[in-house]
Design an enzyme around this catalytic site. Structure first.
Site, short mmCIF file in Angstrom:
data_model
loop_
_atom_site.label_atom_id
_atom_site.label_comp_id
_atom_site.label_asym_id
_atom_site.label_seq_id
_atom_site.Cartn_x
_atom_site.Cartn_y
_atom_site.Cartn_z
N ASP A 67 47.67 -0.15 -18.35
CA ASP A 67 49.05 -0.06 -18.81
C ASP A 67 48.74 -2.09 -18.15
O ASP A 67 47.80 -2.68 -17.22
CB ASP A 67 49.84 -0.10 -18.36
CG ASP A 67 49.71 1.16 -17.08
OD1 ASP A 67 48.64 0.23 -16.15
OD2 ASP A 67 50.80 1.69 -16.12
N ASN A 136 58.28 8.78 -10.08
CA ASN A 136 59.90 9.40 -11.06
C ASN A 136 58.92 10.59 -12.09
O ASN A 136 59.57 10.41 -12.40
CB ASN A 136 60.42 8.39 -11.81
CG ASN A 136 59.87 7.23 -11.76
OD1 ASN A 136 58.51 7.17 -12.63
ND2 ASN A 136 60.82 5.99 -12.90
N HIS A 138 56.33 9.38 -13.41
CA HIS A 138 56.10 8.46 -14.87
C HIS A 138 54.52 8.31 -14.88
O HIS A 138 53.85 8.25 -13.63
CB HIS A 138 56.30 6.74 -14.84
CG HIS A 138 55.58 6.09 -13.91
ND1 HIS A 138 56.53 5.06 -12.93
CD2 HIS A 138 54.52 6.01 -13.54
CE1 HIS A 138 56.25 4.37 -12.04
NE2 HIS A 138 54.60 4.35 -12.69
N GLU A 143 58.38 5.49 -18.15
CA GLU A 143 58.77 5.84 -17.46
C GLU A 143 59.92 7.42 -18.42
O GLU A 143 59.97 7.64 -19.43
CB GLU A 143 59.77 4.61 -17.60
CG GLU A 143 59.67 3.73 -17.20
CD GLU A 143 59.35 3.52 -15.22
OE1 GLU A 143 59.25 4.91 -14.64
OE2 GLU A 143 59.71 2.65 -14.90
C1 GLP Z 1 52.21 1.56 -11.49
C2 GLP Z 1 51.18 2.00 -12.85
C3 GLP Z 1 51.10 4.20 -12.80
C4 GLP Z 1 49.69 4.14 -11.49
C5 GLP Z 1 51.86 4.45 -10.41
C6 GLP Z 1 51.04 4.84 -9.13
O1 GLP Z 1 53.09 2.17 -11.88
N1 GLP Z 1 52.03 1.72 -13.98
O2 GLP Z 1 49.42 3.61 -14.04
O3 GLP Z 1 50.12 5.48 -11.54
O4 GLP Z 1 51.60 2.90 -10.64
O5 GLP Z 1 50.72 3.99 -8.47
P1 GLP Z 1 50.71 3.96 -7.15
O6 GLP Z 1 48.70 4.69 -6.77
O7 GLP Z 1 50.40 2.30 -6.64
O8 GLP Z 1 51.67 4.85 -6.87
#
Ligand code: GLP
Length: 269
Positions: A67, A136, A138, A143
């Site tokens: 993304d 959450n 995702h 989402e």
């Molecule tokens: C973002 C990314 C996700 C990732 C998530 C978790 O939202 N789009 O791909 O898995 O963060 O992030 P973190 O590892 O910082 O908790």
């Protein structure tokens, strides 16, 4: 789904990096699907270390990232592209033209998303998709919603997600873009294999939904239960809400893994 519960972040990162190395050994020209986020940092550190030690060769690898924020150019330090350059791509031998990224600054984002799907298809699909998970539930930026998108698409981010992503923007939520481009659920689920990594107690509920035996668009991560080859790597905090009959806090990680595998195969019969 395979489950591995680790005693430390380092152990989880090494276990994940080892799966990537195994993938590269069996197919040096693998297509790797990659995430950003705090969880990815120790994994990329481990991969860079293995590369420097001569144990991970990325010269034939192609990468596709999950993304990107809308409105940020690839050179913007807040962009996911910037994150990947700083933490992985600059330190390994992946050829620049093998790195495939959504351009959040594209004028026509719909076309950009379609083109990204075409690139993935032309590479023969994703061999190994690494995933983090949002609190959450995702995955990528899919989402929780009434409907989930199959393919790469433009998405409006929820406030809790923007808050969780505020770090690289000086902690200012207002600076975090409101929209992103993200692989869709089918784009992710078509990967030949998936490794999901979750660290810390804030991910415990999301991890539990990945093993709940139910799927719900309220918890996009729950759809991983439909995939035939998923490995979930967690620390003990992230495992805290898994059913206690399978997870004993004092049991060694391997026997937890075995117990879980036995439990899920019994359920399927
Ligand atoms: C973002 C990314 C996700 C990732 C998530 C978790 O939202 N789009 O791909 O898995 O963060 O992030 P973190 O590892 O910082 O908790």
């Amino acid at each position: 789904m395979k489950l591995r519960i680790c005693d430390s972040v380092n152990e989880a990162a090494m276990a994940t990096a080892a799966l990537v190395v195994e993938q590269l050994r069996s197919k040096p020209a693998s297509v790797l699907g990659l995430p950003t986020g705090r969880t990815a940092l120790p994994i990329y550190d481990a991969l860079v270390g293995l590369h420097r030690a001569g144990r991970a060769d990325f010269s034939r690898v192609h990468t596709v990232n999950l993304d990107e924020f809308v409105g940020l150019s690839p050179t913007d330090p807040g962009s996911f592209r910037g994150f990947m350059e700083r933490h992985l791509f600059h330190h390994i031998n992946v050829p620049a033209d093998h790195v495939h990224f959504l351009d959040g600054d594209a004028r026509d984002t719909e076309r950009e998303c379609d083109e990204f799907e075409r690139v993935i298809a032309s590479l023969g699909g994703i061999d190994l998709q690494l995933l983090g998970v949002g609190r959450n539930g995702h995955i990528g930026f899919n989402e929780p919603a009434r409907d989930l998108q199959l393919r790469t698409h433009r998405v409006r981010l929820r406030m809790d997600t923007r808050r969780a992503n505020a770090g690289p923007f000086g902690g200012r939520v207002s600076e975090v873009p409101r929209e992103a481009l993200s692989m869709g659920m089918a784009t992710i689920l078509e990967a030949a294999s998936i490794v999901l990594v979750a660290l810390g107690g804030s991910k415990a509920s999301a991890v539990a939904s990945a093993f709940s035996g139910r799927i719900s668009t309220d918890k996009p991560v729950s759809f991983l239960q439909l995939h035939p080859s998923v490995t979930v790597i967690v620390d003990r905090e992230a495992a805290a809400r898994l059913p206690s009959r399978r997870i004993s806090p004092r049991a060694p990680a391997e026997s937890n893994l075995q117990r879980h595998a036995n439990g899920s195969s019994r359920r399927r019969r």
